[in-house]
Write an enzyme that holds these catalytic residues in place. Structure first.
Site, PDB file in Angstrom:
ATOM      1  N   LYS A  17     -17.763  -6.166   8.043  1.00 20.59           N
ATOM      2  CA  LYS A  17     -16.540  -6.950   7.797  1.00 20.59           C
ATOM      3  C   LYS A  17     -15.724  -7.025   9.086  1.00 20.59           C
ATOM      4  O   LYS A  17     -15.437  -5.996   9.711  1.00 20.59           O
ATOM      5  CB  LYS A  17     -15.728  -6.267   6.681  1.00 20.59           C
ATOM      6  CG  LYS A  17     -14.659  -7.154   6.071  1.00 20.59           C
ATOM      7  CD  LYS A  17     -14.094  -6.492   4.811  1.00 20.59           C
ATOM      8  CE  LYS A  17     -12.774  -7.100   4.394  1.00 20.59           C
ATOM      9  NZ  LYS A  17     -12.160  -6.374   3.275  1.00 20.59           N
ATOM     10  N   SER A  46      -3.015  -7.798   3.128  1.00 22.59           N
ATOM     11  CA  SER A  46      -3.229  -7.607   4.561  1.00 22.59           C
ATOM     12  C   SER A  46      -3.662  -8.919   5.215  1.00 22.59           C
ATOM     13  O   SER A  46      -3.249  -9.232   6.334  1.00 22.59           O
ATOM     14  CB  SER A  46      -4.298  -6.534   4.806  1.00 22.59           C
ATOM     15  OG  SER A  46      -3.859  -5.290   4.314  1.00 22.59           O
ATOM     16  N   HIS A  75       0.839  -1.204   0.000  1.00 22.13           N
ATOM     17  CA  HIS A  75       0.000   0.000   0.000  1.00 22.13           C
ATOM     18  C   HIS A  75       0.874   1.254   0.000  1.00 22.13           C
ATOM     19  O   HIS A  75       0.638   2.194  -0.761  1.00 22.13           O
ATOM     20  CB  HIS A  75      -0.864   0.066   1.273  1.00 22.13           C
ATOM     21  CG  HIS A  75      -1.913  -0.995   1.395  1.00 22.13           C
ATOM     22  ND1 HIS A  75      -2.055  -1.767   2.532  1.00 22.13           N
ATOM     23  CD2 HIS A  75      -2.893  -1.400   0.543  1.00 22.13           C
ATOM     24  CE1 HIS A  75      -3.080  -2.591   2.378  1.00 22.13           C
ATOM     25  NE2 HIS A  75      -3.598  -2.390   1.179  1.00 22.13           N
ATOM     26  N   ARG A 108      -1.814  -6.059  -8.289  1.00 29.56           N
ATOM     27  CA  ARG A 108      -0.723  -6.979  -7.971  1.00 29.56           C
ATOM     28  C   ARG A 108      -0.564  -8.049  -9.041  1.00 29.56           C
ATOM     29  O   ARG A 108       0.538  -8.451  -9.388  1.00 29.56           O
ATOM     30  CB  ARG A 108      -0.973  -7.656  -6.618  1.00 29.56           C
ATOM     31  CG  ARG A 108      -0.854  -6.711  -5.452  1.00 29.56           C
ATOM     32  CD  ARG A 108      -1.432  -7.311  -4.209  1.00 29.56           C
ATOM     33  NE  ARG A 108      -2.856  -7.526  -4.355  1.00 29.56           N
ATOM     34  CZ  ARG A 108      -3.674  -7.864  -3.366  1.00 29.56           C
ATOM     35  NH1 ARG A 108      -3.192  -8.074  -2.162  1.00 29.56           N
ATOM     36  NH2 ARG A 108      -4.966  -8.023  -3.578  1.00 29.56           N
TER      37      ARG A 108
HETATM   38  O1  PNS Z   1      -8.875  -2.827   0.563  1.00 30.50           O
HETATM   39  P1  PNS Z   1     -10.154  -3.289  -0.068  1.00 30.50           P
HETATM   40  O2  PNS Z   1     -11.067  -3.912   0.973  1.00 30.50           O
HETATM   41  O3  PNS Z   1      -9.932  -4.177  -1.261  1.00 30.50           O
HETATM   42  O4  PNS Z   1     -10.886  -1.965  -0.625  1.00 30.50           O
HETATM   43  C1  PNS Z   1     -12.125  -2.038  -1.285  1.00 30.50           C
HETATM   44  C2  PNS Z   1     -12.771  -0.634  -1.407  1.00 30.50           C
HETATM   45  C3  PNS Z   1     -12.871   0.029  -0.062  1.00 30.50           C
HETATM   46  C4  PNS Z   1     -11.925   0.212  -2.331  1.00 30.50           C
HETATM   47  C5  PNS Z   1     -14.166  -0.856  -2.039  1.00 30.50           C
HETATM   48  O5  PNS Z   1     -14.832  -1.875  -1.337  1.00 30.50           O
HETATM   49  C6  PNS Z   1     -15.035   0.397  -2.015  1.00 30.50           C
HETATM   50  O6  PNS Z   1     -14.799   1.322  -2.765  1.00 30.50           O
HETATM   51  N1  PNS Z   1     -16.047   0.396  -1.119  1.00 30.50           N
HETATM   52  C7  PNS Z   1     -16.941   1.507  -0.920  1.00 30.50           C
HETATM   53  C8  PNS Z   1     -18.375   1.151  -1.317  1.00 30.50           C
HETATM   54  C9  PNS Z   1     -18.594   1.383  -2.797  1.00 30.50           C
HETATM   55  O7  PNS Z   1     -18.389   2.458  -3.328  1.00 30.50           O
HETATM   56  N2  PNS Z   1     -19.028   0.304  -3.483  1.00 30.50           N
HETATM   57  C10 PNS Z   1     -19.269   0.305  -4.904  1.00 30.50           C
HETATM   58  C11 PNS Z   1     -17.977   0.057  -5.667  1.00 30.50           C
HETATM   59  S1  PNS Z   1     -18.264   0.086  -7.403  1.00 30.50           S
END
Ligand code: PNS
Length: 160
Positions: free
Chosen positions: A41, A127, A17, A90
């Site tokens: 979560k 993570s 990150h 990645r």
């Molecule tokens: O580190 P992660 O858990 O892979 O991050 C995922 C994240 C937070 C980037 C994604 O889940 C997100 O943008 N969530 C916010 C809710 C949202 O906007 N959902 C629609 C996505 S198209």
């Protein structure tokens, strides 16, 4: 001002990150690291702890700020004057889901997503793996910032 958001769970922040955040900070005037508040979560660290760790490890960058958000990323973007998301890729396995989210965010609010290929040194890093390795006493040095390693040791006492 050219501002970009780097969103995620960051439970906890890894060197992968940090690599993306640092590279983005060289490309944009401001990088907003946005930690998702997701009560459904299960996480190891609270959002406050994750924000605190991120602030500590990004303190050296003058143009990075760390915030939390809930709800849709595009709404956070609108509220913060952001039109671009930066994400690290990645491996090919990341691509399908990331592309779907990128296309949806563009469809919802014309928010663009820029993908940065991860440093090969960290392409195997996540993570979840860090938490598992630390839990069973494996060595995570060089994979997470030292401050995070310390927090993992405290949180998972059997580590190391
Ligand atoms: O580190 P992660 O858990 O892979 O991050 C995922 C994240 C937070 C980037 C994604 O889940 C997100 O943008 N969530 C916010 C809710 C949202 O906007 N959902 C629609 C996505 S198209």
């Amino acid at each position: 001002m050219r501002r970009v958001v780097c969103p995620g769970s960051f439970d906890p922040v890894t060197n992968g990150h940090l690599d993306i955040i640092g590279r983005a900070s060289g490309l944009y005037d401001e990088v907003v690291v946005a930690v998702l508040i997701n009560i459904t979560k299960k996480s190891l660290f609270t959002v406050d702890e994750r924000v605190e760790m991120l602030r500590e490890v990004t303190a050296g960058y003058g143009n990075v700020r760390v915030e939390r958000f809930h709800g849709l990323l595009v709404d956070f973007c609108a509220a913060n004057g952001i039109t671009t998301v930066v994400k690290g890729l990645r491996a090919v396995s990341d691509f399908e889901y990331e592309m779907q989210m990128a296309q949806m965010n563009y469809r919802l609010a014309k928010v663009e997503t820029l993908f940065m290929t991860s440093n090969p040194l960290y392409s195997f890093l996540s993570s979840s793996l860090i938490k598992e390795i630390a839990k069973y006493g494996g060595d995570v040095s060089g994979l997470v910032p030292e401050a995070v390693r310390g927090e993992l040791r405290t949180r998972l006492p059997e580590a190391e």
